[in-house]
Design a protein around this motif. Structure first.
Motif, short mmCIF file in Angstrom:
data_model
loop_
_atom_site.label_atom_id
_atom_site.label_comp_id
_atom_site.label_asym_id
_atom_site.label_seq_id
_atom_site.Cartn_x
_atom_site.Cartn_y
_atom_site.Cartn_z
N LEU A 9 0.84 -1.19 0.00
CA LEU A 9 0.00 0.00 0.00
C LEU A 9 0.88 1.25 0.00
O LEU A 9 1.82 1.36 0.80
N LYS A 10 0.61 2.18 -0.90
CA LYS A 10 1.40 3.42 -0.99
C LYS A 10 0.81 4.48 -0.05
O LYS A 10 -0.41 4.60 0.05
N PRO A 11 1.66 5.26 0.63
CA PRO A 11 1.15 6.33 1.49
C PRO A 11 0.38 7.37 0.66
O PRO A 11 0.83 7.77 -0.41
N THR A 12 -0.78 7.77 1.16
CA THR A 12 -1.57 8.80 0.48
C THR A 12 -1.64 10.08 1.31
O THR A 12 -2.12 11.10 0.83
N ILE A 13 -1.17 10.02 2.54
CA ILE A 13 -1.13 11.19 3.43
C ILE A 13 0.29 11.32 3.95
O ILE A 13 0.87 10.35 4.43
N TRP A 14 0.84 12.53 3.85
CA TRP A 14 2.16 12.81 4.40
C TRP A 14 2.03 13.92 5.43
O TRP A 14 1.51 15.00 5.12
N ILE A 15 2.49 13.66 6.65
CA ILE A 15 2.43 14.65 7.73
C ILE A 15 3.77 15.38 7.76
O ILE A 15 4.82 14.74 7.90
N GLY A 16 3.70 16.70 7.65
CA GLY A 16 4.91 17.52 7.62
C GLY A 16 5.27 18.07 8.97
O GLY A 16 4.80 17.60 10.01
N LYS A 17 6.10 19.11 8.96
CA LYS A 17 6.63 19.66 10.21
C LYS A 17 5.57 20.30 11.11
O LYS A 17 5.80 20.47 12.29
N ARG A 18 4.40 20.63 10.55
CA ARG A 18 3.33 21.18 11.38
C ARG A 18 2.60 20.12 12.18
O ARG A 18 1.80 20.43 13.06
N GLY A 19 2.84 18.86 11.85
CA GLY A 19 2.19 17.77 12.58
C GLY A 19 0.80 17.48 12.03
O GLY A 19 0.45 17.89 10.93
N ALA A 20 0.02 16.79 12.83
CA ALA A 20 -1.33 16.38 12.42
C ALA A 20 -2.32 17.51 12.71
O ALA A 20 -2.91 17.57 13.78
N THR A 21 -2.50 18.39 11.75
CA THR A 21 -3.41 19.52 11.91
C THR A 21 -4.85 19.06 11.69
O THR A 21 -5.09 17.94 11.21
N SER A 22 -5.80 19.92 12.00
CA SER A 22 -7.22 19.58 11.79
C SER A 22 -7.52 19.37 10.31
O SER A 22 -8.34 18.52 9.96
N VAL A 23 -6.83 20.10 9.45
CA VAL A 23 -7.02 19.92 8.00
C VAL A 23 -6.53 18.53 7.59
O VAL A 23 -7.16 17.84 6.79
N MET A 24 -5.43 18.09 8.18
CA MET A 24 -4.88 16.76 7.90
C MET A 24 -5.85 15.67 8.36
O MET A 24 -6.08 14.69 7.65
N ILE A 25 -6.42 15.84 9.54
CA ILE A 25 -7.39 14.86 10.07
C ILE A 25 -8.62 14.80 9.17
O ILE A 25 -9.13 13.72 8.88
N ASP A 26 -9.09 15.96 8.71
CA ASP A 26 -10.23 15.99 7.79
C ASP A 26 -9.92 15.26 6.50
O ASP A 26 -10.77 14.54 5.96
N GLU A 27 -8.71 15.40 5.99
CA GLU A 27 -8.30 14.70 4.77
C GLU A 27 -8.24 13.19 5.00
O GLU A 27 -8.63 12.41 4.14
N ILE A 28 -7.76 12.78 6.16
CA ILE A 28 -7.74 11.35 6.49
C ILE A 28 -9.16 10.80 6.50
O ILE A 28 -9.43 9.75 5.91
N ARG A 29 -10.08 11.53 7.13
CA ARG A 29 -11.49 11.10 7.17
C ARG A 29 -12.06 10.98 5.76
O ARG A 29 -12.75 10.02 5.44
N ARG A 30 -11.77 11.97 4.91
CA ARG A 30 -12.29 11.97 3.54
C ARG A 30 -11.76 10.76 2.77
O ARG A 30 -12.52 10.06 2.09
N GLN A 31 -10.47 10.51 2.90
CA GLN A 31 -9.88 9.38 2.18
C GLN A 31 -10.38 8.04 2.72
O GLN A 31 -10.56 7.09 1.95
N LEU A 32 -10.61 7.95 4.02
CA LEU A 32 -11.12 6.71 4.59
C LEU A 32 -12.50 6.35 4.03
O LEU A 32 -12.80 5.18 3.82
N LYS A 33 -13.31 7.38 3.79
CA LYS A 33 -14.65 7.13 3.23
C LYS A 33 -14.56 6.51 1.84
O LYS A 33 -15.35 5.64 1.50
N SER A 34 -13.60 6.95 1.05
CA SER A 34 -13.51 6.45 -0.32
C SER A 34 -12.61 5.22 -0.45
O SER A 34 -12.87 4.35 -1.26
N ARG A 35 -11.54 5.14 0.34
CA ARG A 35 -10.57 4.05 0.20
C ARG A 35 -10.73 2.93 1.21
O ARG A 35 -10.22 1.85 1.02
N LYS A 36 -11.31 3.21 2.36
CA LYS A 36 -11.48 2.28 3.49
C LYS A 36 -10.20 2.05 4.28
O LYS A 36 -10.24 1.83 5.46
N ILE A 37 -9.04 2.06 3.61
CA ILE A 37 -7.75 1.91 4.30
C ILE A 37 -6.80 3.00 3.78
O ILE A 37 -6.73 3.22 2.58
#
Length: 86
Positions: A9-37
């Motif tokens: 499985l290839k990484p689809t989310i990369w967390i940078g120096k700002r860490g896990a921001t709320s925008v990053m968490i929202d993107e994870i949720r969005r991708q989980l809905k479509s990809r499941k993993i």
């Protein structure tokens, strides 16, 4: 998806120096809905708490290896079922 295949499985989310921001968490949720993993990686000098990210995204933490974690869409539990009996 079987555990052995997480490596492919290839990484689809990369967390940078700002860490896990709320925008990053929202993107994870969005991708989980479509990809499941979803596979998430982060920078070497970034502090990340995989369990916290999973909880914030409402996901199940499947695996953590090095600077990579794998999340899955949370499986719904039957109402009234005690989690200790699962």
């Amino acid at each position: 998806m079987r555990r052995e295949s997480f490596q492919d499985l290839k990484p689809t989310i990369w967390i940078g120096k700002r860490g896990a921001t709320s925008v990053m968490i929202d993107e994870i949720r969005r991708q989980l809905k479509s990809r499941k993993i979803v596979k998430v990686r982060w920078l070497r000098n970034t502090e990340v708490d995989p369990e916290s990210i999973a909880a914030s995204a409402g996901a199940d933490l499947l695996e953590v290896r090095g600077r990579t974690l794998v999340l899955a869409e949370r499986r719904s539990r039957s109402p009234g079922r005690d989690s200790r009996n699962i």
